[in-house]
Design a protein around this motif. Structure first.
Motif, PDB file in Angstrom:
ATOM      1  N   ARG A 171      -0.567   0.156   8.075  1.00  0.00           N
ATOM      2  CA  ARG A 171       0.244   1.305   7.461  1.00  0.00           C
ATOM      3  C   ARG A 171       0.835   2.094   8.263  1.00  0.00           C
ATOM      4  NH1 ARG A 171      -4.535   0.557   5.823  1.00  0.00           N
ATOM      5  NH2 ARG A 171      -5.253   1.714   7.597  1.00  0.00           N
ATOM      6  N   LYS A 207      -2.935   0.472  -4.316  1.00  0.00           N
ATOM      7  CA  LYS A 207      -2.480  -0.978  -3.611  1.00  0.00           C
ATOM      8  C   LYS A 207      -1.970  -1.725  -4.981  1.00  0.00           C
ATOM      9  CE  LYS A 207      -5.869  -1.542   0.066  1.00  0.00           C
ATOM     10  NZ  LYS A 207      -7.136  -2.371   0.730  1.00  0.00           N
ATOM     11  N   ASP A 220      -5.114  -4.821   6.844  1.00  0.00           N
ATOM     12  CA  ASP A 220      -4.234  -4.111   6.479  1.00  0.00           C
ATOM     13  C   ASP A 220      -3.649  -3.173   7.486  1.00  0.00           C
ATOM     14  OD1 ASP A 220      -5.531  -1.558   6.402  1.00  0.00           O
ATOM     15  OD2 ASP A 220      -6.988  -2.604   5.393  1.00  0.00           O
ATOM     16  N   ILE A 245       0.848  -1.228   0.076  1.00  0.00           N
ATOM     17  CA  ILE A 245       0.153  -0.064   0.204  1.00  0.00           C
ATOM     18  C   ILE A 245       0.780   1.282   0.069  1.00  0.00           C
ATOM     19  CG2 ILE A 245      -1.593   1.337   1.190  1.00  0.00           C
ATOM     20  CD1 ILE A 245      -2.523  -1.238   2.669  1.00  0.00           C
ATOM     21  N   ALA A 278      -4.061   0.314  11.617  1.00  0.00           N
ATOM     22  CA  ALA A 278      -4.423  -0.897  11.157  1.00  0.00           C
ATOM     23  C   ALA A 278      -5.949  -1.016  11.016  1.00  0.00           C
ATOM     24  CB  ALA A 278      -3.660  -2.242  12.023  1.00  0.00           C
ATOM     25  N   GLY A 317     -10.307  -9.281   5.481  1.00  0.00           N
ATOM     26  CA  GLY A 317      -8.772  -8.928   5.115  1.00  0.00           C
ATOM     27  C   GLY A 317      -8.187  -8.077   6.247  1.00  0.00           C
ATOM     28  N   PHE A 343      -1.041  -5.261   2.861  1.00  0.00           N
ATOM     29  CA  PHE A 343      -2.542  -5.918   2.912  1.00  0.00           C
ATOM     30  C   PHE A 343      -2.580  -7.375   2.588  1.00  0.00           C
ATOM     31  CE2 PHE A 343      -2.633  -4.656  -1.364  1.00  0.00           C
ATOM     32  CZ  PHE A 343      -3.185  -5.738  -2.096  1.00  0.00           C
ATOM     33  N   TYR A 344      -3.672  -7.918   3.138  1.00  0.00           N
ATOM     34  CA  TYR A 344      -4.065  -9.314   2.573  1.00  0.00           C
ATOM     35  C   TYR A 344      -5.324  -9.435   2.804  1.00  0.00           C
ATOM     36  CZ  TYR A 344      -4.610 -14.483   3.013  1.00  0.00           C
ATOM     37  OH  TYR A 344      -5.309 -15.476   2.634  1.00  0.00           O
ATOM     38  N   ASN A 345      -5.723  -9.950   1.639  1.00  0.00           N
ATOM     39  CA  ASN A 345      -7.554 -10.612   1.766  1.00  0.00           C
ATOM     40  C   ASN A 345      -7.541 -11.843   1.331  1.00  0.00           C
ATOM     41  OD1 ASN A 345      -8.201  -9.799  -0.964  1.00  0.00           O
ATOM     42  ND2 ASN A 345      -7.729  -7.946  -0.381  1.00  0.00           N
TER      43      ASN A 345
END
Length: 251
Positions: A86, A246, A84, A36, A98, A82, A64-66
């Motif tokens: 930063r 992203k 994420d 990101i 987060a 998900g 990020f992960y989803n």
């Protein structure tokens, strides 16, 4: 002869595996992992003159992960879970945040290649805003809040590109904020329940890059307002407007 045999076997294996991989992307759930890049505009206001009127623009980076079929699925039930996170820094100011969320919804066909999504969901937000002010020292405002969400989406599937637009709002519920002033002390108070609008535009390419890749643009607004008008908290409000991109891979 051996080379010809090897090439024939490799080609056959590729023809067998490629359709299977494509079919998995067509309808089933997938994992999406990536990076990101974001730009944040923060506005901090308070009845406390030591804190009031702080505006900051901060660049952030994160991961990020989803997992789910919200991007890939056809008409019917769709879902996605998900997380994420930063981090950003400018001069002596630091931003950490987060989010984790779960989306559930229904996808309805609009035509041969387009679909309409109706979604609800829930999640959890956390952020910490740290400033080093030459006049008052360190100022820290941290917030955490569960939220409910509702959104509508539009998905279009092309031959190699899937496009998806989503617009919605997150509604914070029973959040908690903590204000800490250097040399003065800290105070934890409840946060006002707030609507926080967001929008995102995502793309999925399932051919041409070796592995399926994603790219996206997003905007989200988050509002934090302390409920109590105490001496230290003094009706403090923090508004965050975040614009981000992203980039990820699908597996």
């Amino acid at each position: 002869m051996r080379l010809s045999t090897t090439l024939i076997k490799a080609s056959t294996l590729g023809l067998v595996m490629s359709p299977m991989y494509a079919m998995a992307l067509d309808e089933g759930p997938v994992s999406n992992l990536g990076i990101i890049g974001a730009y944040n505009e923060y506005e901090l206001n308070s009845d406390n003159a030591n804190v009031d009127g702080r505006d900051e623009n901060v660049g952030k980076a994160g991961l990020f992960y989803n997992y789910g079929n919200k991007m890939t699925g056809g008409p019917g039930f769709i879902y996605q879970i998900g997380v994420d996170a930063r981090y950003g820094e400018r001069n002596d100011d630091e931003i950490k945040d987060a989010r984790a969320d779960l989306d559930l919804g229904m996808r309805m066909p609009l035509g041969d290649s387009s679909n309409l999504d109706l979604l609800i969901g829930a999640g959890y937000d956390w952020s910490r805003f740290e400033m080093d002010d030459t006049n008052v020292g360190d100022v820290e405002l941290s917030n955490k809040s569960p939220f409910a969400k509702a959104a509508v989406g539009w998905q279009h599937k092309g031959d190699t590109l899937t496009t998806r637009l989503e617009v919605g709002t997150r509604y914070s519920i029973e959040g908690e904020g903590k204000v800490k002033l250097d040399g003065v002390g800290s105070e934890t108070v409840d946060l006002e329940d707030k609507f926080n609008p967001y929008a995102e535009l995502n793309f999925l390419w399932d051919r041409g890059f070796g592995v399926p890749v994603t790219a996206g643009l997003y905007y989200t607004q988050t509002n934090y307002e302390l409920k109590n008008r105490r001496d230290l908290a003094a009706n403090t409000e923090l508004e965050s407007n975040e614009f981000g991109v992203k980039l990820g891979v699908v597996f």
